[in-house]
Design a protein around this motif. Structure first.
Motif, PDB file in Angstrom:
ATOM      1  N   ALA A  13       0.747  -1.275   0.110  1.00 53.57           N
ATOM      2  CA  ALA A  13      -0.140  -0.202   0.126  1.00 53.57           C
ATOM      3  C   ALA A  13       0.968   1.376   0.031  1.00 53.57           C
ATOM      4  CB  ALA A  13      -0.839   0.165   1.070  1.00 53.57           C
ATOM      5  N   HIS A  14       1.894   1.239   0.692  1.00 51.71           N
ATOM      6  CA  HIS A  14       2.900   2.585   0.741  1.00 51.71           C
ATOM      7  C   HIS A  14       3.543   2.741  -0.656  1.00 51.71           C
ATOM      8  CE1 HIS A  14       2.567   2.891   5.078  1.00 51.71           C
ATOM      9  NE2 HIS A  14       2.844   1.747   5.162  1.00 51.71           N
ATOM     10  N   ALA A  15       3.751   1.844  -1.185  1.00 49.81           N
ATOM     11  CA  ALA A  15       4.522   1.836  -2.652  1.00 49.81           C
ATOM     12  C   ALA A  15       3.203   2.338  -3.674  1.00 49.81           C
ATOM     13  CB  ALA A  15       4.888   0.482  -2.938  1.00 49.81           C
ATOM     14  N   ALA A  16       2.343   1.582  -3.530  1.00 52.07           N
ATOM     15  CA  ALA A  16       1.213   1.894  -4.441  1.00 52.07           C
ATOM     16  C   ALA A  16       0.899   3.499  -4.448  1.00 52.07           C
ATOM     17  CB  ALA A  16      -0.248   1.205  -3.877  1.00 52.07           C
ATOM     18  N   ALA A  17       0.754   4.034  -3.033  1.00 46.38           N
ATOM     19  CA  ALA A  17       0.310   5.546  -2.844  1.00 46.38           C
ATOM     20  C   ALA A  17       1.570   6.176  -3.604  1.00 46.38           C
ATOM     21  CB  ALA A  17       0.186   5.887  -1.491  1.00 46.38           C
ATOM     22  N   THR A 114      -6.401   0.083  -0.451  1.00 47.26           N
ATOM     23  CA  THR A 114      -6.485  -1.282   0.658  1.00 47.26           C
ATOM     24  C   THR A 114      -5.385  -2.295   0.421  1.00 47.26           C
ATOM     25  OG1 THR A 114      -8.679  -0.777   0.407  1.00 47.26           O
ATOM     26  CG2 THR A 114      -8.057  -2.807   1.816  1.00 47.26           C
ATOM     27  N   PRO A 115      -4.479  -2.562   1.397  1.00 47.26           N
ATOM     28  CA  PRO A 115      -3.502  -3.712   1.209  1.00 47.26           C
ATOM     29  C   PRO A 115      -4.443  -4.998   1.319  1.00 47.26           C
ATOM     30  CG  PRO A 115      -3.354  -2.581   3.552  1.00 47.26           C
ATOM     31  CD  PRO A 115      -4.554  -1.933   2.718  1.00 47.26           C
ATOM     32  N   THR A 116      -4.165  -5.946   0.371  1.00 48.22           N
ATOM     33  CA  THR A 116      -4.842  -7.095   0.529  1.00 48.22           C
ATOM     34  C   THR A 116      -3.938  -8.261   0.809  1.00 48.22           C
ATOM     35  OG1 THR A 116      -4.812  -7.141  -1.974  1.00 48.22           O
ATOM     36  CG2 THR A 116      -6.613  -6.050  -1.238  1.00 48.22           C
ATOM     37  N   GLY A 117      -2.843  -8.260   0.811  1.00 45.17           N
ATOM     38  CA  GLY A 117      -1.777  -9.159   1.369  1.00 45.17           C
ATOM     39  C   GLY A 117      -0.603  -8.754   1.165  1.00 45.17           C
ATOM     40  N   ALA A 118       0.409  -9.775   1.252  1.00 46.69           N
ATOM     41  CA  ALA A 118       1.909  -9.272   1.159  1.00 46.69           C
ATOM     42  C   ALA A 118       2.329  -8.864  -0.328  1.00 46.69           C
ATOM     43  CB  ALA A 118       2.655 -10.618   1.544  1.00 46.69           C
ATOM     44  N   GLY A 119       2.611  -7.724  -0.622  1.00 50.60           N
ATOM     45  CA  GLY A 119       2.692  -7.304  -1.758  1.00 50.60           C
ATOM     46  C   GLY A 119       1.827  -7.085  -2.682  1.00 50.60           C
ATOM     47  N   SER A 120       0.382  -6.845  -2.219  1.00 48.61           N
ATOM     48  CA  SER A 120      -0.729  -6.783  -3.150  1.00 48.61           C
ATOM     49  C   SER A 120      -1.673  -5.622  -2.371  1.00 48.61           C
ATOM     50  CB  SER A 120      -1.395  -8.069  -3.108  1.00 48.61           C
ATOM     51  OG  SER A 120      -2.509  -8.070  -4.009  1.00 48.61           O
ATOM     52  N   ARG A 166      10.155  -1.769 -12.231  1.00 50.71           N
ATOM     53  CA  ARG A 166      10.814  -1.253 -11.215  1.00 50.71           C
ATOM     54  C   ARG A 166      11.375  -2.465 -10.284  1.00 50.71           C
ATOM     55  NH1 ARG A 166      11.079   3.547 -12.452  1.00 50.71           N
ATOM     56  NH2 ARG A 166       9.822   5.358 -12.366  1.00 50.71           N
ATOM     57  N   GLY A 167      11.065  -3.734 -10.604  1.00 44.58           N
ATOM     58  CA  GLY A 167      11.391  -4.773  -9.785  1.00 44.58           C
ATOM     59  C   GLY A 167      10.105  -5.593  -9.109  1.00 44.58           C
ATOM     60  N   GLY A 168       8.972  -5.044  -9.360  1.00 46.10           N
ATOM     61  CA  GLY A 168       7.564  -5.775  -8.643  1.00 46.10           C
ATOM     62  C   GLY A 168       7.806  -5.609  -7.031  1.00 46.10           C
ATOM     63  N   GLY A 169       6.454  -5.871  -6.463  1.00 43.05           N
ATOM     64  CA  GLY A 169       6.493  -6.181  -5.078  1.00 43.05           C
ATOM     65  C   GLY A 169       6.436  -4.976  -4.208  1.00 43.05           C
TER      66      GLY A 169
END
Length: 180
Positions: A13-17, A114-120, A166-169
């Motif tokens: 979520a932080h990276a998505a923002a 909304t975070p939905t799991g590790a790296g998602s 950028r490397g995913g995740g």
């Protein structure tokens, strides 16, 4: 009419923002939507509240021919997403408004990251789409909803390519943390 669209992003979520507040990414997603002209303005930062305003001129090829008389050969779309500061888990909410200049169409609603799991993470847009043209409102709303859904699907594709590039995740802003 009610319109709800969810984008799935393969990052935390932080990276998505950070992605949503990145001017380079926003320019890329606007270009990918087929914009003939564009303007992007971002205020605030992904660490706190931020607002993303885009303006784009789009061809009307996604609008049925019998409705193009209402909008002409291109439409000017203004979209404003105002995101609140994040919760500790990186989730956040906000508002979204999409207006089509020269056409009696407006979408207003809520957004959620909304975070939905590790790296998602999911980004959800949920709102009311209104057209104020007697007799044709329903047809115009349907056409506008299709165009908005298509633009958001393009956005999801651009976001996934951007994150993968950028490397995913999660970790360094969009992708995996660099390995030592």
């Amino acid at each position: 009419m009610r319109l709800s669209v969810t984008l799935d992003l393969p990052t935390d979520a932080h990276a998505a923002a950070s992605l949503l507040a990145d001017p380079e990414y926003v320019h890329q997603k606007v270009r990918a939507s087929g914009a003939l002209e564009q303007h992007v303005d971002i205020t605030g930062s992904a660490d706190d509240a931020f607002t993303v305003t885009t303006r784009r001129a789009l061809p009307t090829d996604q609008i049925p021919a019998h409705l193009r008389g209402f909008v002409g050969t291109r439409i000017d779309v203004r979209q404003v997403e105002a995101w609140e500061a994040p919760a500790p888990d990186g989730s956040r909410v906000g508002t979204v408004v999409v207006e089509i200049a020269g056409a009696p169409v407006r979408l207003s609603g809520r957004t959620a990251l909304t975070p939905t799991g590790a790296g998602s993470t999911t980004v959800t847009y949920d709102g009311e789409l209104r057209a104020t043209v007697p007799l044709f409102a329903s047809a115009i709303e349907q056409a506008a909803a299709g165009a908005i859904r298509s633009a958001l699907e393009v956005e999801q594709g651009v976001a996934r390519e951007w994150i993968d590039g950028r490397g995913g995740g999660s970790g360094d802003g969009y992708g995996q943390a660099p390995q030592p």
